[in-house]
Design a protein around this motif. Sequence first.
Motif, PDB file in Angstrom:
ATOM      1  N   PHE A  79       0.734  -1.400  -0.087  1.00 20.41           N
ATOM      2  CA  PHE A  79       0.032  -0.030  -0.070  1.00 20.41           C
ATOM      3  C   PHE A  79       0.840   1.376  -0.169  1.00 20.41           C
ATOM      4  O   PHE A  79       1.928   1.394   0.435  1.00 20.41           O
ATOM      5  CB  PHE A  79      -0.844   0.187   1.204  1.00 20.41           C
ATOM      6  CG  PHE A  79      -1.668  -0.882   1.351  1.00 20.41           C
ATOM      7  CD1 PHE A  79      -3.107  -0.944   0.860  1.00 20.41           C
ATOM      8  CD2 PHE A  79      -1.738  -2.222   1.930  1.00 20.41           C
ATOM      9  CE1 PHE A  79      -4.208  -1.808   0.779  1.00 20.41           C
ATOM     10  CE2 PHE A  79      -2.653  -3.193   2.212  1.00 20.41           C
ATOM     11  CZ  PHE A  79      -3.933  -2.899   1.473  1.00 20.41           C
ATOM     12  N   ASN A  80       0.454   2.357  -0.698  1.00 16.07           N
ATOM     13  CA  ASN A  80       0.847   3.538  -0.608  1.00 16.07           C
ATOM     14  C   ASN A  80       0.718   4.113   0.805  1.00 16.07           C
ATOM     15  O   ASN A  80      -0.453   4.323   1.147  1.00 16.07           O
ATOM     16  CB  ASN A  80       0.458   4.590  -1.698  1.00 16.07           C
ATOM     17  CG  ASN A  80       0.957   5.966  -1.661  1.00 16.07           C
ATOM     18  OD1 ASN A  80       1.191   6.521  -0.687  1.00 16.07           O
ATOM     19  ND2 ASN A  80       1.296   6.427  -2.760  1.00 16.07           N
ATOM     20  N   PRO A  81       1.760   4.608   1.529  1.00 22.70           N
ATOM     21  CA  PRO A  81       1.409   4.800   3.327  1.00 22.70           C
ATOM     22  C   PRO A  81       0.828   6.031   2.999  1.00 22.70           C
ATOM     23  O   PRO A  81       0.680   6.689   4.249  1.00 22.70           O
ATOM     24  CB  PRO A  81       2.562   4.785   3.624  1.00 22.70           C
ATOM     25  CG  PRO A  81       3.557   4.935   2.510  1.00 22.70           C
ATOM     26  CD  PRO A  81       3.250   4.374   1.505  1.00 22.70           C
ATOM     27  N   VAL A  82       0.739   7.139   2.119  1.00 22.52           N
ATOM     28  CA  VAL A  82       0.348   8.474   2.143  1.00 22.52           C
ATOM     29  C   VAL A  82      -1.039   8.355   1.682  1.00 22.52           C
ATOM     30  O   VAL A  82      -2.105   9.061   2.544  1.00 22.52           O
ATOM     31  CB  VAL A  82       1.127   9.080   1.073  1.00 22.52           C
ATOM     32  CG1 VAL A  82       0.338  10.430   1.200  1.00 22.52           C
ATOM     33  CG2 VAL A  82       2.596   9.483   1.245  1.00 22.52           C
ATOM     34  N   THR A  83      -1.636   7.644   0.667  1.00 24.22           N
ATOM     35  CA  THR A  83      -2.750   7.600   0.261  1.00 24.22           C
ATOM     36  C   THR A  83      -3.659   6.454   0.687  1.00 24.22           C
ATOM     37  O   THR A  83      -4.936   6.506   0.590  1.00 24.22           O
ATOM     38  CB  THR A  83      -3.060   7.651  -1.263  1.00 24.22           C
ATOM     39  OG1 THR A  83      -2.331   6.480  -1.710  1.00 24.22           O
ATOM     40  CG2 THR A  83      -2.110   8.954  -1.815  1.00 24.22           C
ATOM     41  N   GLY A  84      -2.958   5.336   0.995  1.00 27.04           N
ATOM     42  CA  GLY A  84      -3.544   4.114   1.407  1.00 27.04           C
ATOM     43  C   GLY A  84      -4.212   3.333   0.219  1.00 27.04           C
ATOM     44  O   GLY A  84      -4.837   2.108   0.414  1.00 27.04           O
ATOM     45  N   GLU A  85      -3.645   3.541  -0.833  1.00 26.73           N
ATOM     46  CA  GLU A  85      -4.152   2.838  -2.206  1.00 26.73           C
ATOM     47  C   GLU A  85      -3.129   1.604  -2.369  1.00 26.73           C
ATOM     48  O   GLU A  85      -2.053   1.618  -2.085  1.00 26.73           O
ATOM     49  CB  GLU A  85      -3.820   3.824  -3.515  1.00 26.73           C
ATOM     50  CG  GLU A  85      -4.675   4.909  -3.495  1.00 26.73           C
ATOM     51  CD  GLU A  85      -4.531   5.889  -4.868  1.00 26.73           C
ATOM     52  OE1 GLU A  85      -4.493   5.101  -5.913  1.00 26.73           O
ATOM     53  OE2 GLU A  85      -4.543   6.980  -4.841  1.00 26.73           O
ATOM     54  N   LYS A  86      -3.744   0.701  -2.872  1.00 25.77           N
ATOM     55  CA  LYS A  86      -2.926  -0.494  -3.050  1.00 25.77           C
ATOM     56  C   LYS A  86      -2.094  -0.204  -4.264  1.00 25.77           C
ATOM     57  O   LYS A  86      -2.458   0.091  -5.403  1.00 25.77           O
ATOM     58  CB  LYS A  86      -4.106  -1.753  -3.681  1.00 25.77           C
ATOM     59  CG  LYS A  86      -4.837  -2.421  -2.530  1.00 25.77           C
ATOM     60  CD  LYS A  86      -5.362  -3.765  -3.143  1.00 25.77           C
ATOM     61  CE  LYS A  86      -6.578  -3.965  -2.071  1.00 25.77           C
ATOM     62  NZ  LYS A  86      -7.478  -5.075  -2.579  1.00 25.77           N
ATOM     63  N   VAL A  87      -0.994  -0.727  -4.090  1.00 27.67           N
ATOM     64  CA  VAL A  87       0.253  -0.467  -5.340  1.00 27.67           C
ATOM     65  C   VAL A  87       0.471  -2.135  -6.293  1.00 27.67           C
ATOM     66  O   VAL A  87       0.581  -1.847  -6.912  1.00 27.67           O
ATOM     67  CB  VAL A  87       1.478   0.034  -4.684  1.00 27.67           C
ATOM     68  CG1 VAL A  87       2.484  -0.066  -5.641  1.00 27.67           C
ATOM     69  CG2 VAL A  87       1.338   1.359  -4.264  1.00 27.67           C
ATOM     70  N   LYS A  88       0.264  -3.088  -5.284  1.00 26.23           N
ATOM     71  CA  LYS A  88       0.759  -4.232  -5.583  1.00 26.23           C
ATOM     72  C   LYS A  88      -0.260  -5.282  -4.797  1.00 26.23           C
ATOM     73  O   LYS A  88      -0.070  -5.193  -3.641  1.00 26.23           O
ATOM     74  CB  LYS A  88       2.031  -4.631  -5.724  1.00 26.23           C
ATOM     75  CG  LYS A  88       2.492  -5.982  -6.273  1.00 26.23           C
ATOM     76  CD  LYS A  88       3.972  -6.172  -6.287  1.00 26.23           C
ATOM     77  CE  LYS A  88       4.239  -7.665  -6.665  1.00 26.23           C
ATOM     78  NZ  LYS A  88       5.921  -7.590  -6.481  1.00 26.23           N
ATOM     79  N   GLU A  89      -0.706  -6.232  -5.539  1.00 23.40           N
ATOM     80  CA  GLU A  89      -1.472  -7.264  -4.714  1.00 23.40           C
ATOM     81  C   GLU A  89      -1.068  -8.631  -5.522  1.00 23.40           C
ATOM     82  O   GLU A  89      -1.160  -8.976  -6.554  1.00 23.40           O
ATOM     83  CB  GLU A  89      -2.881  -7.142  -4.587  1.00 23.40           C
ATOM     84  CG  GLU A  89      -3.793  -8.234  -3.896  1.00 23.40           C
ATOM     85  CD  GLU A  89      -5.324  -7.738  -3.856  1.00 23.40           C
ATOM     86  OE1 GLU A  89      -6.022  -7.987  -3.089  1.00 23.40           O
ATOM     87  OE2 GLU A  89      -5.834  -7.055  -4.679  1.00 23.40           O
TER      88      GLU A  89
END
Length: 92
Positions: A79-89
Amino acid sequence: MKKIVMLLVSSTALLLGGCGVKSETVCTSEPATSWMDQAEFQAQLVVQGYTINKFKVTEGQCYEIYGYNQEGQKVEIYFNPVTGEKVKEEIE
């Protein structure tokens, strides 16, 4: 010329892959002071239905979890720690 460049790129990728060079997932270049609080972020994931077995901060500036998603599937998620978006799963 284009074929030669593509051949060189492909060969380099194969050589590096065979040498154990690991490509690190990078999530942000923002300073840690702008990141979401780790405990609060994990609590949000639990509310969303995730089970977290392991949580860590990677060298690529990601929040990474190992655990289970809402469907009970084993996952590894960056996860991007700034936005909380998934980057890779990755789902097993």
